[in-house]
Design an enzyme around this catalytic site. Sequence first.
Site, short mmCIF file in Angstrom:
data_model
loop_
_atom_site.label_atom_id
_atom_site.label_comp_id
_atom_site.label_asym_id
_atom_site.label_seq_id
_atom_site.Cartn_x
_atom_site.Cartn_y
_atom_site.Cartn_z
N HIS A 1 0.84 -1.20 0.00
CA HIS A 1 0.00 0.00 0.00
C HIS A 1 0.88 1.25 0.00
CE1 HIS A 1 -2.85 3.07 1.21
NE2 HIS A 1 -3.79 2.25 0.80
N GLU B 1 -4.06 2.09 -7.36
CA GLU B 1 -4.39 3.22 -6.49
C GLU B 1 -3.44 4.36 -6.79
OE1 GLU B 1 -6.66 1.95 -2.71
OE2 GLU B 1 -4.53 1.89 -2.27
#
Length: 238
Positions: free
Chosen positions: A86, A158
Amino acid sequence: MRKLIIANWKSNPSNSIEAVKLAKSTDKKGIVITPPHVFLEHVSNTLKKSELGAQDVYGANFGPYTGETSLNQLKSFGVKYIILGHSERRKYLNESDKLIALKVKAALEAGFKVVLCVGEGSVIRRRGLAASKKFVLNQLKYDIPSKVPSGKLIIAYEPVWAISTFKGSKPDTPEGASEMIGFIKKTLSKVKPKVIYGGSVNASNAKAFLSQRVIDGALIGGVSLKPLEFQRVINDIM
Ligand code: PGA
């Protein structure tokens, strides 16, 4: 194909009572809930329909890794999915592609589904789409092992500039996300991963993203902490 929705609670909520409450209110089939490690047991005991995920792991089954959570420990809670790479971990914890690659390999070998996050930051984005694609391509090259078991790898595109907690963020457009996701799928045509979008997905834009054929689902941060809005997102697409 049914769309995959993954709720990324990040370092929320503040205590286990709230975590159980939140898990109860978002427990739906087709949803993966990824609480912080400290609430995995509470959430695992609460969920009846959703699947359980984790936000990170150390790439070993057990051992002397102070402060880390091992693969065996996640397994013991019934975790099926692990988010890795992430952008918040890349940024705040200085996670390198080398470390992420080790984790991805170990988690896949241990039988987990891996949700590998990739995406360019705003500086690269300003250089254009070609530069952004090159950046994402490098992340894919470094982070994914040569052998991937079928159906176990999910990519979350993302773009860092779209994540709600970053300054000045705003979501990508459904068309922009589709373009990059199409590129990721073409690049990984042998592996055939599901590719989902994340970055400021909310009740007013979820349908537009998820009605794109190429987008297989969404990784949702902020809104996954707001049961009413999250429910609206789910209603819209299920
Ligand atoms: P956001 O977070 O939905 O709050 O933008 C997404 C993520 O960081 O996974």
